[in-house]
Design a protein around this motif. Structure first.
Motif, PDB file in Angstrom:
ATOM      1  N   TYR A  89     -17.280-156.338 -42.922  1.00 33.60           N
ATOM      2  CA  TYR A  89     -16.407-157.443 -43.319  1.00 33.60           C
ATOM      3  C   TYR A  89     -16.185-157.486 -44.825  1.00 33.60           C
ATOM      4  O   TYR A  89     -15.113-157.900 -45.285  1.00 33.60           O
ATOM      5  N   ASP A  90     -17.162-157.041 -45.598  1.00 34.93           N
ATOM      6  CA  ASP A  90     -16.952-156.927 -47.043  1.00 34.93           C
ATOM      7  C   ASP A  90     -15.856-155.906 -47.339  1.00 34.93           C
ATOM      8  O   ASP A  90     -14.996-156.119 -48.201  1.00 34.93           O
ATOM      9  N   ALA A  91     -15.896-154.771 -46.637  1.00 31.69           N
ATOM     10  CA  ALA A  91     -14.886-153.730 -46.847  1.00 31.69           C
ATOM     11  C   ALA A  91     -13.518-154.165 -46.335  1.00 31.69           C
ATOM     12  O   ALA A  91     -12.480-153.822 -46.920  1.00 31.69           O
ATOM     13  N   LEU A  92     -13.498-154.911 -45.254  1.00 27.20           N
ATOM     14  CA  LEU A  92     -12.240-155.423 -44.705  1.00 27.20           C
ATOM     15  C   LEU A  92     -11.604-156.429 -45.660  1.00 27.20           C
ATOM     16  O   LEU A  92     -10.385-156.431 -45.863  1.00 27.20           O
ATOM     17  N   GLY A  93     -12.399-157.296 -46.259  1.00 22.24           N
ATOM     18  CA  GLY A  93     -11.908-158.214 -47.292  1.00 22.24           C
ATOM     19  C   GLY A  93     -10.759-159.096 -46.846  1.00 22.24           C
ATOM     20  O   GLY A  93      -9.711-159.141 -47.490  1.00 22.24           O
ATOM     21  N   LEU A  94     -10.949-159.825 -45.768  1.00 18.94           N
ATOM     22  CA  LEU A  94      -9.872-160.657 -45.231  1.00 18.94           C
ATOM     23  C   LEU A  94      -9.310-161.623 -46.262  1.00 18.94           C
ATOM     24  O   LEU A  94      -8.100-161.842 -46.331  1.00 18.94           O
ATOM     25  N   ALA A  95     -10.186-162.203 -47.069  1.00 25.66           N
ATOM     26  CA  ALA A  95      -9.751-163.230 -48.016  1.00 25.66           C
ATOM     27  C   ALA A  95      -8.821-162.682 -49.087  1.00 25.66           C
ATOM     28  O   ALA A  95      -8.055-163.443 -49.692  1.00 25.66           O
ATOM     29  N   THR A  96      -8.869-161.376 -49.332  1.00 27.17           N
ATOM     30  CA  THR A  96      -8.048-160.797 -50.397  1.00 27.17           C
ATOM     31  C   THR A  96      -6.801-160.083 -49.881  1.00 27.17           C
ATOM     32  O   THR A  96      -6.071-159.477 -50.657  1.00 27.17           O
ATOM     33  N   LEU A  97      -6.557-160.162 -48.589  1.00 26.74           N
ATOM     34  CA  LEU A  97      -5.316-159.615 -48.041  1.00 26.74           C
ATOM     35  C   LEU A  97      -4.130-160.486 -48.442  1.00 26.74           C
ATOM     36  O   LEU A  97      -4.273-161.700 -48.632  1.00 26.74           O
ATOM     37  N   ASP A  98      -2.959-159.881 -48.531  1.00 26.95           N
ATOM     38  CA  ASP A  98      -1.784-160.704 -48.795  1.00 26.95           C
ATOM     39  C   ASP A  98      -1.428-161.498 -47.535  1.00 26.95           C
ATOM     40  O   ASP A  98      -1.993-161.283 -46.459  1.00 26.95           O
ATOM     41  N   GLY A 208     -14.260-150.808 -41.903  1.00 31.65           N
ATOM     42  CA  GLY A 208     -13.638-151.973 -42.527  1.00 31.65           C
ATOM     43  C   GLY A 208     -12.425-151.588 -43.357  1.00 31.65           C
ATOM     44  O   GLY A 208     -11.383-152.251 -43.313  1.00 31.65           O
ATOM     45  N   ARG A 209     -12.550-150.504 -44.104  1.00 25.30           N
ATOM     46  CA  ARG A 209     -11.424-150.052 -44.935  1.00 25.30           C
ATOM     47  C   ARG A 209     -10.264-149.551 -44.072  1.00 25.30           C
ATOM     48  O   ARG A 209      -9.097-149.740 -44.431  1.00 25.30           O
ATOM     49  N   ILE A 210     -10.579-148.903 -42.959  1.00 18.65           N
ATOM     50  CA  ILE A 210      -9.521-148.433 -42.061  1.00 18.65           C
ATOM     51  C   ILE A 210      -8.701-149.613 -41.540  1.00 18.65           C
ATOM     52  O   ILE A 210      -7.465-149.592 -41.554  1.00 18.65           O
TER      53      ILE A 210
END
Length: 255
Positions: A89-98, A208-210
């Motif tokens: 979830y850190d790599a996915l970074g939902l909060a920083t997505l546009d 997560g990055r994928i």
């Protein structure tokens, strides 16, 4: 595209938001199965802390997690995408997505859970502790408990697009795609390219990055074959695995 994710073992605190509203959760076909787990989990944790700790597989240092479960109905709830933490979830970074990518995440990401069965990242839930590997005294093994309800609910949630299954084995036991859904399901294994070995930390981080890359690009592959093309276009090195729909993503650096 529907992306199936494991939860995280550790979770952010519930905070001071409004409490859980079970009727507001996605996949209402799971409501009865959710209520059964919630009722037994709260009762177990309220009645006998030591037994609850044993059932949940918690160390002495995690004793506080039992008390957290007692308050599940009254604790503050927040979006599941904020509750789940950890490497993936850190790599996915939902909060920083546009904004557009966040909307795609809300539609396409489904997090599996021993307590909730499966939730979307926008569903508001409290922090909890109950893995899919738990065997509750009354309900038994949670993986088996969820299979019946999932069998009718998940194929509908999958629609007619690609299912990208990134779950760990314990969570995959709750629902296994069958028939035509299985034919358009892809799994991903992340390998350290020089050694062809899986390393847990960068396996989760790369997954997560994928997912983040696919959301940012607005990619909408409808089959494993189209997913291979999409990932290669995004710069990933992808090989087809030994089974239909199985993909290997090769990573040179462990990070």
């Amino acid at each position: 595209m529907l992306v199936l994710l494991p939860p995280s073992e550790g979770k952010a605190s519930s905070g001071r938001g409004a409490p859980l509203k079970p009727e507001s959760l996605s996949l209402p076909g799971l409501a009865e199965a959710r209520a059964a787990v919630l009722d037994e989990l709260v009762e177990l944790c309220a009645a006998d802390e030591e037994k609850a700790r044993e059932v949940l597989g918690l160390s002495e240092g995690l004793r506080g997690e039992v008390a957290k479960n007692v308050e599940l109905r009254t604790a503050g709830a927040r979006p599941a995408g904020e509750v789940y933490t950890g490497v993936l979830y850190d790599a996915l970074g939902l909060a920083t997505l546009d904004a557009a990518a966040r909307r795609r995440a809300g539609r396409s990401l489904l997090v599996f859970s021993g307590l909730w069965g499966a939730v979307r990242v926008t569903d508001r839930i409290p922090s909890y502790r109950c893995s899919m590997g738990v065997k509750l005294p009354g309900l038994g093994a949670l993986g088996a408990h969820w299979r019946g309800a999932m069998a009718s609910v998940l194929p509908e949630a999958a629609g007619d697009g690609l299912v990208l299954d990134l779950r760990s084995s314990a969570y995959a036991s709750a629902w296994k795609p069958k028939g035509e859904v299985a034919a358009r399901t892809a799994t991903v294994r992340v390998l350290h390219a020089p050694t062809r070995k899986v390393v847990s930390h960068f396996n989760k981080a790369t997954k997560g990055r994928i997912v983040r890359s696919l959301l940012e690009a607005g990619a909408a592959p409808r089959s494993p074959e189209e997913l291979v093309v999409a990932l290669r276009d995004l710069g990933y090195v992808v090989e087809e695995g030994g089974k239909p729909g199985a993909l290997d993503v090769l990573v040179d650096e462990i990070h």
